[in-house]
Design an enzyme around this catalytic site. Structure first.
Site, PDB file in Angstrom:
ATOM      1  N   ASP A   1       2.755 -54.876  26.116  1.00 10.36           N
ATOM      2  CA  ASP A   1       1.872 -55.426  27.143  1.00 10.36           C
ATOM      3  C   ASP A   1       2.709 -55.785  28.370  1.00 10.36           C
ATOM      4  OD1 ASP A   1      -1.182 -56.983  26.899  1.00 10.36           O
ATOM      5  OD2 ASP A   1       0.114 -57.411  28.622  1.00 10.36           O
TER       6      ASP A   1
ATOM      7  N   ASN B   1     -10.037 -58.730  21.940  1.00 10.67           N
ATOM      8  CA  ASN B   1     -10.940 -59.452  22.838  1.00 10.67           C
ATOM      9  C   ASN B   1     -12.136 -58.569  23.142  1.00 10.67           C
ATOM     10  OD1 ASN B   1      -9.169 -61.698  23.181  1.00 10.67           O
ATOM     11  ND2 ASN B   1      -7.941 -60.478  24.600  1.00 10.67           N
TER      12      ASN B   1
ATOM     13  N   HIS C   1      -8.740 -52.010  21.851  1.00 13.19           N
ATOM     14  CA  HIS C   1      -7.312 -52.232  21.621  1.00 13.19           C
ATOM     15  C   HIS C   1      -7.091 -53.476  20.798  1.00 13.19           C
ATOM     16  CE1 HIS C   1      -8.378 -54.267  25.418  1.00 13.19           C
ATOM     17  NE2 HIS C   1      -7.429 -55.154  25.151  1.00 13.19           N
ATOM     18  N   LEU C   2      -5.987 -53.460  20.059  1.00  9.74           N
ATOM     19  CA  LEU C   2      -5.529 -54.629  19.318  1.00  9.74           C
ATOM     20  C   LEU C   2      -4.266 -55.147  19.989  1.00  9.74           C
ATOM     21  CD1 LEU C   2      -5.698 -53.396  15.596  1.00  9.74           C
ATOM     22  CD2 LEU C   2      -7.382 -54.763  16.830  1.00  9.74           C
ATOM     23  N   HIS C   3      -4.184 -56.485  20.121  1.00  7.44           N
ATOM     24  CA  HIS C   3      -2.938 -57.110  20.563  1.00  7.44           C
ATOM     25  C   HIS C   3      -2.163 -57.507  19.303  1.00  7.44           C
ATOM     26  CE1 HIS C   3      -4.284 -58.175  24.812  1.00  7.44           C
ATOM     27  NE2 HIS C   3      -5.441 -57.923  24.235  1.00  7.44           N
TER      28      HIS C   3
HETATM   29  P1  AMP Z   1      -7.756 -57.624  27.159  1.00  9.99           P
HETATM   30  O1  AMP Z   1      -7.792 -58.863  28.009  1.00  9.99           O
HETATM   31  O2  AMP Z   1      -7.894 -57.915  25.703  1.00  9.99           O
HETATM   32  O3  AMP Z   1      -8.703 -56.556  27.642  1.00  9.99           O
HETATM   33  O4  AMP Z   1      -6.259 -57.078  27.300  1.00  9.99           O
HETATM   34  C1  AMP Z   1      -5.834 -56.106  28.203  1.00  9.99           C
HETATM   35  C2  AMP Z   1      -4.333 -56.186  28.223  1.00  9.99           C
HETATM   36  O5  AMP Z   1      -3.811 -55.027  28.834  1.00  9.99           O
HETATM   37  C3  AMP Z   1      -3.776 -57.378  29.003  1.00  9.99           C
HETATM   38  O6  AMP Z   1      -3.015 -58.193  28.129  1.00  9.99           O
HETATM   39  C4  AMP Z   1      -2.901 -56.721  30.087  1.00  9.99           C
HETATM   40  O7  AMP Z   1      -1.711 -57.443  30.331  1.00  9.99           O
HETATM   41  C5  AMP Z   1      -2.610 -55.355  29.495  1.00  9.99           C
HETATM   42  N1  AMP Z   1      -2.359 -54.303  30.442  1.00  9.99           N
HETATM   43  C6  AMP Z   1      -3.136 -53.950  31.500  1.00  9.99           C
HETATM   44  N2  AMP Z   1      -2.599 -52.902  32.148  1.00  9.99           N
HETATM   45  C7  AMP Z   1      -1.453 -52.573  31.463  1.00  9.99           C
HETATM   46  C8  AMP Z   1      -0.444 -51.574  31.633  1.00  9.99           C
HETATM   47  N3  AMP Z   1      -0.487 -50.684  32.654  1.00  9.99           N
HETATM   48  N4  AMP Z   1       0.590 -51.542  30.747  1.00  9.99           N
HETATM   49  C9  AMP Z   1       0.644 -52.439  29.738  1.00  9.99           C
HETATM   50  N5  AMP Z   1      -0.280 -53.400  29.514  1.00  9.99           N
HETATM   51  C10 AMP Z   1      -1.311 -53.467  30.381  1.00  9.99           C
END
Ligand code: AMP
Ligand code: ZN
Length: 108
Positions: free
Chosen positions: A35, A81, A94-96
């Site tokens: 991330d 989320n 996506h999974l964090h």
């Molecule tokens: P969510 O809030 O669960 O939709 O998470 C989206 C995640 O994607 C966030 O934690 C962002 O920091 C991450 N993110 C967005 N753009 C990028 C990117 N180009 N490379 C890596 N992570 C990203």
């Protein structure tokens, strides 16, 4: 596939190699990369390479393998989320994978 797939979806563009990302691992249908805005020493995103199609089992398996590689032996968390109350910003499943520090429960 929803309308924001492809060129308008940041994760589709990462999967296609059009936007750089720090890739960690991948399997047939799942890509894992760090991330940009890490919330813990390990913060990896796992996405299906296709905009909608996903194998949940494959995502969990790759997450567990990454957690082993990252030596998260004290524990780790998988978060997804969904929707505005959860703060979802990218509308591509996506999974964090988060670990490397103690975490609170419940999350904020
Ligand atoms: P969510 O809030 O669960 O939709 O998470 C989206 C995640 O994607 C966030 O934690 C962002 O920091 C991450 N993110 C967005 N753009 C990028 C990117 N180009 N490379 C890596 N992570 C990203
Ligand atoms: Zn997408």
């Amino acid at each position: 596939m929803s309308e924001d797939a492809g060129r308008d979806c940041v994760f589709c563009r990462i999967a296609a190699g059009e936007i750089p990302a720090q890739r960690v691992a991948e399997s047939a249908q799942v890509l894992a990369f760090r991330d940009l805005n890490a919330q813990a020493p390990t913060h990896v995103l796992l996405i299906p390479k296709q905009h909608v199609v996903a194998s949940a089992g494959e995502m969990f398996e790759l997450a567990a393998a990454i957690a082993r590689d990252e030596k998260l032996d004290q524990g780790w968390r998988l978060v997804t989320n969904v929707g505005p109350h959860a703060g979802q910003t990218v509308h591509h499943l996506h999974l964090h994978l988060i670990g490397g520090r103690p975490m609170q429960w419940p999350p904020g």
